[in-house]
Design a protein around this motif. Structure first.
Motif, PDB file in Angstrom:
ATOM      1  N   UNK A   4       0.819  -1.206   0.000  1.00 14.21           N
ATOM      2  CA  UNK A   4       0.000   0.000   0.000  1.00 14.21           C
ATOM      3  C   UNK A   4       0.851   1.252   0.000  1.00 14.21           C
ATOM      4  N   UNK A   5       0.324   2.307  -0.667  1.00 15.11           N
ATOM      5  CA  UNK A   5       0.921   3.636  -0.542  1.00 15.11           C
ATOM      6  C   UNK A   5       0.499   4.280   0.761  1.00 15.11           C
ATOM      7  N   UNK A   6      -0.430   3.655   1.477  1.00 15.42           N
ATOM      8  CA  UNK A   6      -0.829   4.168   2.784  1.00 15.42           C
ATOM      9  C   UNK A   6      -2.245   3.837   3.197  1.00 15.42           C
ATOM     10  N   UNK A   7      -3.238   4.252   2.417  1.00  9.99           N
ATOM     11  CA  UNK A   7      -4.628   4.113   2.828  1.00  9.99           C
ATOM     12  C   UNK A   7      -5.098   2.665   2.875  1.00  9.99           C
ATOM     13  N   UNK A   8      -4.732   1.881   1.875  1.00  9.78           N
ATOM     14  CA  UNK A   8      -5.110   0.468   1.872  1.00  9.78           C
ATOM     15  C   UNK A   8      -4.475  -0.244   3.051  1.00  9.78           C
ATOM     16  N   UNK A   9      -3.227   0.090   3.346  1.00  7.35           N
ATOM     17  CA  UNK A   9      -2.544  -0.524   4.476  1.00  7.35           C
ATOM     18  C   UNK A   9      -3.239  -0.234   5.791  1.00  7.35           C
ATOM     19  N   UNK A  10      -3.639   1.016   5.992  1.00  5.48           N
ATOM     20  CA  UNK A  10      -4.373   1.369   7.210  1.00  5.48           C
ATOM     21  C   UNK A  10      -5.658   0.563   7.320  1.00  5.48           C
ATOM     22  N   UNK A  11      -6.365   0.468   6.200  1.00  3.39           N
ATOM     23  CA  UNK A  11      -7.655  -0.214   6.198  1.00  3.39           C
ATOM     24  C   UNK A  11      -7.506  -1.701   6.503  1.00  3.39           C
ATOM     25  N   UNK A  12      -6.527  -2.343   5.881  1.00  2.00           N
ATOM     26  CA  UNK A  12      -6.293  -3.763   6.145  1.00  2.00           C
ATOM     27  C   UNK A  12      -5.876  -3.963   7.596  1.00  2.00           C
ATOM     28  N   UNK A  13      -5.033  -3.065   8.100  1.00  3.93           N
ATOM     29  CA  UNK A  13      -4.601  -3.158   9.498  1.00  3.93           C
ATOM     30  C   UNK A  13      -5.792  -3.041  10.444  1.00  3.93           C
ATOM     31  N   UNK A  14      -6.678  -2.086  10.175  1.00  2.00           N
ATOM     32  CA  UNK A  14      -7.850  -1.880  11.027  1.00  2.00           C
ATOM     33  C   UNK A  14      -8.783  -3.078  10.958  1.00  2.00           C
ATOM     34  N   UNK A  15      -9.067  -3.541   9.735  1.00  2.00           N
ATOM     35  CA  UNK A  15      -9.970  -4.676   9.564  1.00  2.00           C
ATOM     36  C   UNK A  15      -9.403  -5.930  10.220  1.00  2.00           C
ATOM     37  N   UNK A  16      -8.094  -6.130  10.081  1.00  2.00           N
ATOM     38  CA  UNK A  16      -7.449  -7.294  10.690  1.00  2.00           C
ATOM     39  C   UNK A  16      -7.583  -7.249  12.212  1.00  2.00           C
ATOM     40  N   UNK A  17      -7.381  -6.081  12.784  1.00  2.94           N
ATOM     41  CA  UNK A  17      -7.531  -5.949  14.236  1.00  2.94           C
ATOM     42  C   UNK A  17      -8.952  -6.291  14.674  1.00  2.94           C
ATOM     43  N   UNK A  18      -9.939  -5.783  13.934  1.00  3.00           N
ATOM     44  CA  UNK A  18     -11.332  -6.021  14.298  1.00  3.00           C
ATOM     45  C   UNK A  18     -11.721  -7.493  14.162  1.00  3.00           C
ATOM     46  N   UNK A  19     -11.091  -8.185  13.223  1.00  7.15           N
ATOM     47  CA  UNK A  19     -11.458  -9.576  12.956  1.00  7.15           C
ATOM     48  C   UNK A  19     -10.481 -10.584  13.558  1.00  7.15           C
ATOM     49  N   UNK A  20      -9.507 -10.081  14.311  1.00  6.47           N
ATOM     50  CA  UNK A  20      -8.589 -10.965  15.018  1.00  6.47           C
ATOM     51  C   UNK A  20      -7.531 -11.625  14.163  1.00  6.47           C
ATOM     52  N   UNK A  21      -7.060 -10.933  13.130  1.00  8.40           N
ATOM     53  CA  UNK A  21      -6.017 -11.487  12.258  1.00  8.40           C
ATOM     54  C   UNK A  21      -4.742 -10.648  12.371  1.00  8.40           C
ATOM     55  N   UNK A  22      -3.603 -11.273  12.152  1.00  8.78           N
ATOM     56  CA  UNK A  22      -2.334 -10.538  12.128  1.00  8.78           C
ATOM     57  C   UNK A  22      -2.133  -9.951  10.739  1.00  8.78           C
ATOM     58  N   UNK A  23      -1.698  -8.695  10.685  1.00 11.75           N
ATOM     59  CA  UNK A  23      -1.498  -8.033   9.392  1.00 11.75           C
ATOM     60  C   UNK A  23      -0.054  -7.567   9.249  1.00 11.75           C
ATOM     61  N   UNK A  24       0.505  -7.790   8.067  1.00  9.15           N
ATOM     62  CA  UNK A  24       1.823  -7.263   7.703  1.00  9.15           C
ATOM     63  C   UNK A  24       1.637  -6.394   6.472  1.00  9.15           C
ATOM     64  N   UNK A  25       2.049  -5.138   6.582  1.00  7.94           N
ATOM     65  CA  UNK A  25       1.796  -4.168   5.512  1.00  7.94           C
ATOM     66  C   UNK A  25       3.123  -3.673   4.946  1.00  7.94           C
TER      67      UNK A  25
END
Length: 387
Positions: free
Chosen positions: A78-99
């Protein structure tokens, strides 16, 4: 091969996003309507969770993963926004995210990604570099890659914006959408084509000649699959310059009181520059508001200068007491506000009896600039306008 999501799949995404993604407001703009000559509405996705539309596609994608896939974690480039969104969604759904993000990604996008609990890896100079690193990581980790645009569920999530626009502005005749990789624009256009088939839909690109302040849509090319979709659903594709984007950001901040990043301002920039065409009510999507504060300061200064709100001039004075105050008084007489003064005597190619002065002055508009310059010249000053 990514196929275009159906209206049913976009509607399913909307149900999935209830209570997660905000139904962002649409504002009418009297200022823009007067400038453009038609009724203008702004769809404020800059007020969305994580500051951009990206939460829609990211959450829709992650919500449809299996428990096993979530346990293995998710990866994004991500250039930034997609990364934030995946990070947020992963936190809400209990998944580990690497951006994976480009090394020069704005800190306004990097820090939130970390704060949402993701492992943010800064690598390479471009989005494509970050993408290559992310794909290599997926091979070794078995995590699920969440593509920012070449994914049917991501596209379907972004398409929910189209459903909202159709309901919020039922008499809209034209919709203007930023185009980077094409996930946002293809999703919205697919939804609108299904529910309002006679609508004019225009995509807007930036950075075609190189780097752009619209970093959120700065990719080498539209995606292969999204490109095919856009060929079918867009009526037109136009491009805007950084100068036009700067002017749009300044106008949105000053008159609409909305903070918008470069990618989010391209639709308004295209409207202001007369590139959209058509007639009747138009909706411009403000896709995100995650602009780095240091960039915003530079953009505001540049944009105000373009609008004649800042004037930088150079002149020479006799090097004797009282000459500088005389110049400044002449500027004040024309109701101009001096922001800075640089007074040079040494190291300049000027006569020994003179000194050079550079002034930065806050002005009302371009006419005010002309009045001040004419006044100073009438008083005998040799004035050079620098900006």
């Amino acid at each position: 091969m990514v196929t275009a999501p159906t209206l049913a799949e976009i509607e399913e995404a909307r149900t999935r996003l209830e209570g997660v993604a905000r139904v962002t407001p649409v504002y009418s703009s009297e200022t823009l309507s007067k400038l453009v000559g038609r009724e203008v509405f702004l769809k404020a996705e800059n007020l969305q969770r994580t500051g951009s539309f990206k939460i829609r596609g990211a959450f829709n994608k992650l919500a449809t993963l299996s428990d096993r896939e979530r346990r293995a974690g998710v990866v994004a480039a991500s250039a930034g926004n997609h990364g934030q969104a995946v990070a947020w969604a992963a936190r809400e759904l209990g998944a580990k995210a690497t951006i994976f993000m480009p090394q020069d990604a704005p800190m306004a996008k990097v820090e939130p990604t970390k704060s949402y609990g993701a492992d943010a890896q800064l690598t390479g100079a471009t989005f494509e570099d970050a993408l290559a690193a992310a794909l290599a990581f997926v091979e070794s980790s078995r995590a699920t890659f969440v593509h920012p645009y070449e994914d049917e569920r991501v596209i379907a999530g972004q398409g929910t914006i189209g459903l909202e626009i159709a309901e919020q502005v039922p008499d809209v005749s034209t919709v203007v959408i930023p185009v980077g990789g094409g996930g946002l624009s293809s999703g919205i256009a697919l939804a609108l084509r299904a529910v309002k088939p006679g609508l004019r839909i225009v995509g807007v690109q930036a950075g075609l000649d190189g780097w752009t302040i619209a970093d959120g849509i700065f990719v080498k090319s539209v995606g292969e699959s999204t490109g095919r979709i856009l060929d079918e659903v867009l009526d037109d594709m136009v491009a805007v310059s950084d100068e036009e984007i700067c002017s749009a950001i300044v106008l949105l901040l000053e008159r609409a009181k909305l903070v918008v990043e470069g990618a989010g301002a391209v639709g308004v920039a295209a409207l202001l520059s007369g590139k959209i065409g058509g007639e009747g009510p138009v909706v411009a999507l403000l896709s995100g508001g995650n602009i780095d504060p240091t960039v915003l300061i530079s953009v505001m200064r540049h944009g105000l200068t373009l609008a004649g709100r800042y004037l930088v001039l150079r002149t020479r004075l006799q090097d004797r007491p009282g000459e500088l105050i005389k110049l400044l008084s002449s500027v004040a007489d024309k109701r101009a506000n001096v922001i800075s003064v640089e007074h040079h005597r040494e190291g300049m190619d000027v006569p020994v009896s003179e000194s050079e002065v550079e002034l930065t002055v806050a002005m009302r508009d371009e006419h005010h600039c002309s009045v001040l310059l004419e006044s100073l010249r009438s008083l005998g000053y040799e004035v050079e306008r620098l900006r």
